[in-house]
Design a protein around this motif. Sequence first.
Motif, mmCIF file in Angstrom:
data_model
loop_
_atom_site.group_PDB
_atom_site.id
_atom_site.type_symbol
_atom_site.label_atom_id
_atom_site.label_comp_id
_atom_site.label_asym_id
_atom_site.label_seq_id
_atom_site.Cartn_x
_atom_site.Cartn_y
_atom_site.Cartn_z
ATOM 1 N N LEU A 10 0.782 -1.316 0.122
ATOM 2 C CA LEU A 10 0.076 0.032 0.013
ATOM 3 C C LEU A 10 0.981 1.291 0.186
ATOM 4 O O LEU A 10 0.233 2.285 -0.622
ATOM 5 C CB LEU A 10 -0.957 -0.046 1.400
ATOM 6 N N VAL A 11 2.111 1.499 0.598
ATOM 7 C CA VAL A 11 2.817 2.467 0.653
ATOM 8 C C VAL A 11 3.993 2.383 0.142
ATOM 9 O O VAL A 11 4.979 1.444 0.457
ATOM 10 C CB VAL A 11 2.924 2.861 2.265
ATOM 11 N N LEU A 12 4.435 3.090 -0.955
ATOM 12 C CA LEU A 12 5.651 3.187 -1.439
ATOM 13 C C LEU A 12 6.664 3.730 -0.697
ATOM 14 O O LEU A 12 6.582 4.593 0.147
ATOM 15 C CB LEU A 12 5.867 3.947 -2.992
ATOM 16 N N HIS A 13 7.848 2.845 -0.516
ATOM 17 C CA HIS A 13 9.043 3.347 0.509
ATOM 18 C C HIS A 13 9.646 4.383 -0.021
ATOM 19 O O HIS A 13 10.003 4.461 -1.277
ATOM 20 C CB HIS A 13 9.849 2.190 0.539
ATOM 21 N N GLN A 31 9.850 4.820 -14.244
ATOM 22 C CA GLN A 31 9.989 5.291 -13.044
ATOM 23 C C GLN A 31 9.454 4.253 -11.787
ATOM 24 O O GLN A 31 9.780 4.030 -10.961
ATOM 25 C CB GLN A 31 9.301 6.696 -12.997
ATOM 26 N N VAL A 32 8.074 3.827 -12.575
ATOM 27 C CA VAL A 32 7.325 2.757 -11.437
ATOM 28 C C VAL A 32 8.358 1.547 -11.522
ATOM 29 O O VAL A 32 8.262 1.017 -10.418
ATOM 30 C CB VAL A 32 6.114 2.360 -12.303
ATOM 31 N N ILE A 56 -0.836 0.677 -6.792
ATOM 32 C CA ILE A 56 0.518 1.339 -7.250
ATOM 33 C C ILE A 56 0.198 2.627 -8.159
ATOM 34 O O ILE A 56 1.262 3.567 -7.937
ATOM 35 C CB ILE A 56 1.311 0.269 -7.847
ATOM 36 N N ALA A 57 -0.575 2.596 -9.036
ATOM 37 C CA ALA A 57 -1.013 3.585 -9.961
ATOM 38 C C ALA A 57 -1.459 4.871 -9.015
ATOM 39 O O ALA A 57 -1.039 5.964 -9.275
ATOM 40 C CB ALA A 57 -2.182 3.109 -10.897
ATOM 41 N N GLN A 58 -2.474 4.676 -8.093
ATOM 42 C CA GLN A 58 -2.732 5.746 -7.441
ATOM 43 C C GLN A 58 -1.618 6.340 -6.573
ATOM 44 O O GLN A 58 -1.608 7.825 -6.541
ATOM 45 C CB GLN A 58 -3.799 5.294 -6.202
ATOM 46 N N GLN A 59 -0.666 5.396 -6.020
ATOM 47 C CA GLN A 59 0.269 6.165 -5.234
ATOM 48 C C GLN A 59 1.288 7.082 -5.816
ATOM 49 O O GLN A 59 1.869 7.916 -5.621
ATOM 50 C CB GLN A 59 0.901 5.066 -4.666
ATOM 51 N N MET A 60 1.551 6.530 -7.316
ATOM 52 C CA MET A 60 2.577 7.073 -8.262
ATOM 53 C C MET A 60 1.802 8.206 -9.034
ATOM 54 O O MET A 60 2.477 8.976 -9.876
ATOM 55 C CB MET A 60 3.332 6.086 -9.069
ATOM 56 N N THR A 62 -0.415 7.824 -11.607
ATOM 57 C CA THR A 62 -0.293 7.508 -13.170
ATOM 58 C C THR A 62 -1.408 6.481 -13.380
ATOM 59 O O THR A 62 -2.143 6.234 -12.541
ATOM 60 C CB THR A 62 0.944 6.720 -13.379
ATOM 61 N N SER A 63 -1.809 6.118 -14.540
ATOM 62 C CA SER A 63 -2.506 5.017 -14.826
ATOM 63 C C SER A 63 -2.142 3.642 -14.639
ATOM 64 O O SER A 63 -0.811 3.388 -14.291
ATOM 65 C CB SER A 63 -2.976 5.278 -16.373
ATOM 66 N N GLN A 64 -2.838 2.696 -14.873
ATOM 67 C CA GLN A 64 -2.385 1.328 -14.763
ATOM 68 C C GLN A 64 -1.456 0.899 -15.610
ATOM 69 O O GLN A 64 -0.937 -0.023 -15.515
ATOM 70 C CB GLN A 64 -3.780 0.415 -14.568
ATOM 71 N N GLY A 65 -1.499 1.389 -17.033
ATOM 72 C CA GLY A 65 -0.734 1.058 -18.110
ATOM 73 C C GLY A 65 0.802 0.823 -17.790
ATOM 74 O O GLY A 65 1.418 -0.201 -17.754
ATOM 75 N N PRO A 66 1.598 2.138 -17.340
ATOM 76 C CA PRO A 66 2.845 2.046 -17.014
ATOM 77 C C PRO A 66 3.156 1.065 -15.891
ATOM 78 O O PRO A 66 4.035 0.559 -15.854
ATOM 79 C CB PRO A 66 3.217 3.413 -16.551
ATOM 80 N N VAL A 67 2.156 0.851 -14.975
ATOM 81 C CA VAL A 67 2.289 -0.232 -13.960
ATOM 82 C C VAL A 67 2.390 -1.457 -14.366
ATOM 83 O O VAL A 67 3.152 -2.491 -13.954
ATOM 84 C CB VAL A 67 1.273 0.039 -12.701
ATOM 85 N N ARG A 68 1.491 -1.777 -15.330
ATOM 86 C CA ARG A 68 1.470 -3.026 -15.885
ATOM 87 C C ARG A 68 2.721 -3.533 -16.636
ATOM 88 O O ARG A 68 3.288 -4.557 -16.493
ATOM 89 C CB ARG A 68 0.026 -3.503 -16.758
ATOM 90 N N GLU A 69 3.078 -2.577 -17.387
ATOM 91 C CA GLU A 69 4.290 -2.765 -18.253
ATOM 92 C C GLU A 69 5.661 -2.965 -17.313
ATOM 93 O O GLU A 69 6.102 -3.835 -17.377
ATOM 94 C CB GLU A 69 4.417 -1.656 -19.003
ATOM 95 N N ALA A 70 5.487 -2.140 -16.145
ATOM 96 C CA ALA A 70 6.764 -2.395 -15.098
ATOM 97 C C ALA A 70 6.701 -3.777 -14.483
ATOM 98 O O ALA A 70 7.823 -4.452 -14.173
ATOM 99 C CB ALA A 70 6.621 -1.338 -14.052
ATOM 100 N N LEU A 71 5.535 -4.113 -14.113
ATOM 101 C CA LEU A 71 5.294 -5.462 -13.302
ATOM 102 C C LEU A 71 5.679 -6.568 -14.468
ATOM 103 O O LEU A 71 6.255 -7.380 -14.278
ATOM 104 C CB LEU A 71 3.845 -5.682 -12.972
ATOM 105 N N GLN A 72 5.378 -6.378 -15.726
ATOM 106 C CA GLN A 72 5.849 -7.361 -16.669
ATOM 107 C C GLN A 72 7.346 -7.485 -16.843
ATOM 108 O O GLN A 72 7.947 -8.468 -16.934
ATOM 109 C CB GLN A 72 5.199 -7.106 -18.065
ATOM 110 N N ARG A 73 8.091 -6.329 -16.794
ATOM 111 C CA ARG A 73 9.422 -6.259 -16.852
ATOM 112 C C ARG A 73 10.110 -6.990 -15.528
ATOM 113 O O ARG A 73 11.017 -7.680 -15.783
ATOM 114 C CB ARG A 73 9.993 -4.763 -16.816
ATOM 115 N N LEU A 74 9.323 -6.876 -14.574
ATOM 116 C CA LEU A 74 9.963 -7.303 -13.166
ATOM 117 C C LEU A 74 9.739 -8.973 -13.152
ATOM 118 O O LEU A 74 10.395 -9.735 -12.594
ATOM 119 C CB LEU A 74 9.300 -6.661 -11.857
#
Length: 232
Positions: A10-13, A31-32, A56-60, A62-74
Amino acid sequence: MEQARDGLALVLHPHSPKRTARVRGASLTDQVYERIREDIIHGHLVPGVRLVEMEIAQQMGTSQGPVREALQRLEHEGLVDRHARSATYVTQISLEDMHDIFSIRSMVEGCAIRQTAQRMTHVRYEALQSLVDRMRRAGQRNDIASLVNYDMEFHRNLCIWSENPTLLRVWTPLVSQTERFVVQMHPRYFADLVEVADAHVPVLDALCRGLIEGAETAIREHIMLVWSRIRQ
């Protein structure tokens, strides 16, 4: 990030200004990716924690698109697992898996350094020596984050200078899991961080002397050193 009772992240460090500056000007996805990756590597996001795209999108902001792409990379780097209905969890650290990763790195970098040794220049040698010096200074001030960054740059250069894109493609996804393991487990196996820097010296010596076989042996022994500590 901190782990909530229901297992959601819930909380980005908060990150240091140095780390923030590193991603400034990067794409939202980058960035995400950097924020989540750093939290996993440094143990702020523990294995088993669920990562929710919307949260994560709300915390940063942004929309969910960049978050989804970041999670795919991870996921590609082995730091998260994505399950049905887009449920994503931080992966476990398994000694067996890490042994396999270090073994693969040993083979890949062994091949890479044979080619790099034939392309070494004074400028490249000085660049590697500078990285070892930086590792040593980071170790003296117990700065594991900087030490690991310099360490991975040292090994990345060996792969890049081989001019073999296939080796680099195989090596790159292994970096994040290596970083997480070293950052979180080093107190058990390397109480003196300067020793981590000094472990690179035989590799440098072999490259300086133009010893192709010696360089391959040195890099393989260096990478597998941690497992000799575990066996002890």
